[in-house]
Design a protein around this motif. Structure first.
Motif, PDB file in Angstrom:
ATOM      1  N   SER A   1      -6.313  -1.085  -1.280  1.00  0.00           N
ATOM      2  CA  SER A   1      -5.529  -1.017  -0.038  1.00  0.00           C
ATOM      3  C   SER A   1      -5.374   0.427   0.438  1.00  0.00           C
ATOM      4  O   SER A   1      -5.117   0.686   1.610  1.00  0.00           O
ATOM      5  CB  SER A   1      -4.153  -1.642  -0.239  1.00  0.00           C
ATOM      6  OG  SER A   1      -3.510  -0.961  -1.290  1.00  0.00           O
TER       7      SER A   1
ATOM      8  N   GLY B   1      -6.706   2.060   3.715  1.00  0.00           N
ATOM      9  CA  GLY B   1      -5.972   2.077   4.975  1.00  0.00           C
ATOM     10  C   GLY B   1      -6.318   0.927   5.911  1.00  0.00           C
ATOM     11  O   GLY B   1      -6.565   1.123   7.097  1.00  0.00           O
ATOM     12  N   TYR B   2      -6.345  -0.280   5.374  1.00  0.00           N
ATOM     13  CA  TYR B   2      -6.658  -1.440   6.219  1.00  0.00           C
ATOM     14  C   TYR B   2      -5.505  -1.772   7.140  1.00  0.00           C
ATOM     15  O   TYR B   2      -4.342  -1.609   6.776  1.00  0.00           O
ATOM     16  CB  TYR B   2      -6.972  -2.651   5.339  1.00  0.00           C
ATOM     17  CG  TYR B   2      -8.306  -2.521   4.645  1.00  0.00           C
ATOM     18  CD1 TYR B   2      -9.491  -2.750   5.334  1.00  0.00           C
ATOM     19  CD2 TYR B   2      -8.379  -2.145   3.303  1.00  0.00           C
ATOM     20  CE1 TYR B   2     -10.715  -2.608   4.698  1.00  0.00           C
ATOM     21  CE2 TYR B   2      -9.596  -2.015   2.666  1.00  0.00           C
ATOM     22  CZ  TYR B   2     -10.756  -2.246   3.377  1.00  0.00           C
ATOM     23  OH  TYR B   2     -11.954  -2.109   2.757  1.00  0.00           O
ATOM     24  N   GLU B   3      -5.853  -2.277   8.325  1.00  0.00           N
ATOM     25  CA  GLU B   3      -4.790  -2.689   9.244  1.00  0.00           C
ATOM     26  C   GLU B   3      -4.748  -4.189   9.454  1.00  0.00           C
ATOM     27  O   GLU B   3      -3.778  -4.716   9.965  1.00  0.00           O
ATOM     28  CB  GLU B   3      -4.959  -1.973  10.593  1.00  0.00           C
ATOM     29  CG  GLU B   3      -4.558  -0.514  10.449  1.00  0.00           C
ATOM     30  CD  GLU B   3      -4.634   0.257  11.740  1.00  0.00           C
ATOM     31  OE1 GLU B   3      -5.090  -0.314  12.744  1.00  0.00           O
ATOM     32  OE2 GLU B   3      -4.243   1.440  11.710  1.00  0.00           O
ATOM     33  N   ASN B   4      -5.844  -4.875   9.119  1.00  0.00           N
ATOM     34  CA  ASN B   4      -5.752  -6.331   9.242  1.00  0.00           C
ATOM     35  C   ASN B   4      -6.532  -7.050   8.145  1.00  0.00           C
ATOM     36  O   ASN B   4      -7.448  -6.493   7.530  1.00  0.00           O
ATOM     37  CB  ASN B   4      -6.155  -6.816  10.642  1.00  0.00           C
ATOM     38  CG  ASN B   4      -7.570  -6.418  10.970  1.00  0.00           C
ATOM     39  OD1 ASN B   4      -8.482  -6.831  10.285  1.00  0.00           O
ATOM     40  ND2 ASN B   4      -7.724  -5.592  12.003  1.00  0.00           N
TER      41      ASN B   4
END
Ligand code: C2E
Ligand code: MG
Ligand code: MG
Length: 338
Positions: free
Chosen positions: A26, A29-32
């Motif tokens: 994680s 830097g995942y956003e979705n």
């Protein structure tokens, strides 16, 4: 993975399963969620390639490669929709007569975004994604149309084959024969001039549906050519049972002719084998006079390569043909071109 591997009972059978695990961090830097699933899928497929019960942690490099591929696939789809493709034609020359006896049609992608993209970059992806069906069908149609134009322009004297590449995966499409037949019915002379080039992988063992398709094409009067011969892992014992007309010696063998006696021996053996099996032989990728002389000595008469001509646009190929068919009389092209 250890838990998955625990044996279990299914009815009377003792079974165990293995798993392939893809992992992403994680901290990337995942956003979705969709992006995480996309990347974890990449890692999981990488794990599968390593064999049973493996896990792979996605690296930045793997991620960048996967994103490139996704972008290329999108561009390719768009390129097909926007008709950004074209064909070049590379002459195949008969050494004794110096005449053009055929052309190989080669796909070109003129992408406004990427420039001219080589087929070695996009054909493998097109094969993986199935887009090759559209591209190969289009190439076949265009090449046959070009043949028709030349037949009308140069008249009855015109006798030149048209080699079109066909992805081996297409041999498993049940509608392939129908498509080829349909084009041959529309264009007079296509059936006798057309040659389909397929790489050696179609000769693999346990490939009975490919064999059935090759036999159907052969019955329909279409000649077949094994491309890049010698680089794959074909079973020589199966070669004689396939309805093949021509072998194309891969340019890797031709390139070795300059340097080594063993290179000569290999090509000599391929030429001898083709003769024994009654197959026509073409050497591709001829770049030097020395290669040409050696091939001539080995008895290889049909050649293709930069020494004679690079792949040409339709207009350039037409100009070359006009030299050969001036006033409808076939005259040899100048072999020392370039
Ligand atoms: P291929 O069918 O073996 O085509 C010959 C390749 O060698 C062509 O590369 C050609 O430009 C190149 N070549 C010809 N003479 C020489 C030479 O003297 N020296 C060197 N170094 N190269 C030479 P190209 O056009 O980049 O095509 C690459 C491959 O992409 C083709 O290899 C073929 O496998 C595939 N391809 C091209 N068009 C199509 C198509 O319409 N359908 C499918 N399925 N594959 C295609
Ligand atoms: Mg080819
Ligand atoms: Mg080839």
């Amino acid at each position: 993975m250890q838990q998955l591997q625990q044996p279990f009972q299914l009815e009377r059978h003792n079974l165990s399963v293995s798993g392939s695990v893809g992992i992403v961090l994680s901290s990337l830097g995942y956003e979705n969620a969709a992006d995480i699933l996309r990347d974890v899928d990449v890692a999981m497929y990488q794990a599968k390639r390593l064999g049973r019960s493996s896990y792979v942690l996605l690296t930045n490099e793997m991620r960048a490669r996967a994103l490139d591929r996704i972008e290329l696939e999108g561009d390719l789809q768009q390129g097909i929709a926007q008709q950004e493709f074209d064909l070049d034609y590379q002459p195949i020359i008969h050494l004794t007569t110096g005449k053009i006896v055929g052309f190989e049609a080669l796909l070109r992608w003129h992408s406004p975004k990427r420039g001219l993209v080589s087929p070695s970059q996009f054909v493998p992806l097109a094969e993986e994604t199935g887009l090759i069906d559209i591209l190969d069908r289009w190439a076949l149609q265009m090449a046959c149309r070009q043949l028709d134009t030349w037949q009308q322009q140069f008249g009855e004297q015109f006798q030149v084959d048209m080699n079109v590449n066909l992805s081996a995966a297409r041999l498993h499409r049940s509608n392939l024969l129908e498509q080829v037949e349909c084009i041959c019915d529309q264009i007079a002379g296509a059936r006798s001039a057309l040659k389909l080039e397929i790489t050696e992988s179609c000769l693999l063992e346990n490939n009975s549906s490919a064999l059935a398709m090759l036999e159907s094409l052969n019955r329909a009067g279409i000649r077949l050519c094994i491309d890049d011969f010698g680089t794959g892992y074909s079973s020589l014992s199966r070669l004689h049972s396939f309805p093949v007309h021509t072998l194309k010696i891969d340019r890797a063998f031709v390139a070795r002719l300059d340097h080594s006696r063993s290179g000569n021996k290999l090509v000599e053996a391929i030429v001898a084998m083709s003769r024994a099996l009654g197959l026509e032989i073409v050497a591709e990728g001829i770049e030097t006079i020395d290669q040409l002389r050696t091939l001539q000595n080995l008895g290889c008469e049909l050649v293709q390569g930069f020494l004679f001509s690079p792949p040409l646009s339709a207009t350039e190929a037409t100009e070359l043909l006009a030299q050969q068919y001036v006033l409808g009389l076939p005259t040899p092209v100048n072999l020392n071109r370039n």
